[in-house]
Write an enzyme that holds these catalytic residues in place. Structure first.
Site, PDB file in Angstrom:
ATOM      1  CB  SER A 155      -0.913   0.010   1.220  1.00 16.70           C
ATOM      2  OG  SER A 155      -1.600   1.245   1.299  1.00 16.70           O
TER       3      SER A 155
ATOM      4  CG  HIS B 183      -3.936  -1.321  -2.038  1.00 14.61           C
ATOM      5  ND1 HIS B 183      -4.980  -2.077  -2.528  1.00 14.61           N
ATOM      6  CD2 HIS B 183      -4.471  -0.536  -1.068  1.00 14.61           C
ATOM      7  CE1 HIS B 183      -6.090  -1.779  -1.871  1.00 14.61           C
ATOM      8  NE2 HIS B 183      -5.813  -0.831  -0.986  1.00 14.61           N
TER       9      HIS B 183
ATOM     10  CG  ASP C 273      -5.410   2.724   0.583  1.00 10.82           C
ATOM     11  OD1 ASP C 273      -6.352   1.966   0.312  1.00 10.82           O
ATOM     12  OD2 ASP C 273      -4.416   2.369   1.237  1.00 10.82           O
TER      13      ASP C 273
ATOM     14  CG  MET D  25      -8.593   7.399   1.876  1.00 10.27           C
ATOM     15  SD  MET D  25      -7.916   7.332   3.556  1.00 10.27           S
ATOM     16  CE  MET D  25      -6.919   5.854   3.460  1.00 10.27           C
TER      17      MET D  25
ATOM     18  CG  HIS E  80      -9.462   0.462  -1.278  1.00 12.38           C
ATOM     19  ND1 HIS E  80      -9.061   0.186   0.013  1.00 12.38           N
ATOM     20  CD2 HIS E  80     -10.832   0.477  -1.234  1.00 12.38           C
ATOM     21  CE1 HIS E  80     -10.117   0.050   0.791  1.00 12.38           C
ATOM     22  NE2 HIS E  80     -11.209   0.226   0.061  1.00 12.38           N
TER      23      HIS E  80
ATOM     24  CG  MET F 264     -11.506   3.517   1.227  1.00 12.93           C
ATOM     25  SD  MET F 264     -10.216   3.380   2.472  1.00 12.93           S
ATOM     26  CE  MET F 264      -8.761   3.446   1.429  1.00 12.93           C
TER      27      MET F 264
ATOM     28  CG  MET G  80     -12.331  -2.539   4.017  1.00 14.04           C
ATOM     29  SD  MET G  80     -10.683  -2.125   3.391  1.00 14.04           S
ATOM     30  CE  MET G  80     -10.003  -1.168   4.763  1.00 14.04           C
TER      31      MET G  80
ATOM     32  CG  ASP H 295      -6.564  -2.613   2.691  1.00 14.62           C
ATOM     33  OD1 ASP H 295      -5.595  -2.437   3.464  1.00 14.62           O
ATOM     34  OD2 ASP H 295      -7.002  -1.719   1.949  1.00 14.62           O
TER      35      ASP H 295
END
Length: 228
Positions: free
Chosen positions: A8, A31, A33, A35, A64, A66, A135, A173
């Site tokens: 990540s 990965h 993230d 957000m 990913h 979010m 998650m 994750d």
């Protein structure tokens, strides 16, 4: 079942993202993230950074999301260079339509579930997906402790995948490390996101190899894999 390790980038040094991406060249995916400070209480990377990362590394990007309104934004991450795009079912208005759109644009479609979201109501959606993300912490921040109470949910999800004979990757994750990855593999996960366990190590590439070896060793004797 081939074990996959996805470091990540959230745990990397953001001032050196290109170098940090290259530091884990042996990883299966990187990965990323995303957000938005709405769906989760944090703000991180967006489309421009994904575009830059896709040019800086040959490792495929696993984004990913979010974020709120993934139905609107997810396709842009495919266009930015992501090879896999994960949306949260809690935020998606039309998850089947969104998964089909992501696939139609050429990426793998994945759906994520928060810890409190059960898998059972979404059993019929599984054939529309390439990967399901369970998650194992509350989304929003890196470095959280692994939630052991998610292990039964991982097992139930693997059972549903097997029940329908699907070639669906099962990703975990949150808090994945040397101390937890074997439990996840035994429960049925085959794709592992690791942040601080990789980027907090002196040698991130070696950390990726060590995590892969631990997970692969467990998978080789796991009941779910032997029966697959």
């Amino acid at each position: 079942m081939a074990v996959q390790i996805n470091p990540s980038i959230l745990s990397a040094d953001f001032s050196r993202l290109a170098e940090e991406a290259k530091a884990v060249d042996g990883a299966d995916w990187l990965h990323v993230d995303v957000m938005d400070n709405h769906f989760v209480p944090n703000l991180t990377l967006g489309v421009p950074i994904v575009e830059s990362l896709s040019r800086a590394t040959d490792t495929p990007l696993d984004c990913h999301l979010m974020i709120e309104d993934p139905d609107r934004w997810a396709p842009q991450y495919v266009e930015a260079g992501a090879g896999s795009v994960t949306f949260h079912v809690e935020a998606a208005a039309a998850p089947v339509r969104l998964a089909r759109e992501i696939r139609a644009k050429g990426a793998r479609a994945a759906m994520a579930l928060k810890p409190a979201t059960p898998i059972e109501p979404y059993e019929d959606l599984l054939p529309e997906l390439d990967m399901l993300l369970i998650m194992t912490v509350e989304p929003g921040f890196g470095g959280q402790a692994f939630l052991d109470i998610m292990l039964p949910k991982i097992r139930r999800t693997r059972e549903l995948i097997s029940k329908h004979g699907l070639q669906l990757w099962l990703q975990v994750d949150g808090g994945v490390s040397d101390a937890t990855i074997e439990r996840c593999a035994e429960a049925g996960a085959d794709v592992f996101v690791a942040g601080s366990a990789v980027y907090g190590a002196k040698d991130p590439a070696q950390a990726v190899s060590a995590l892969r070896a631990r997970a692969a060793g467990t998978t080789a004797t796991a009941a779910w894999a032997c029966n697959h």
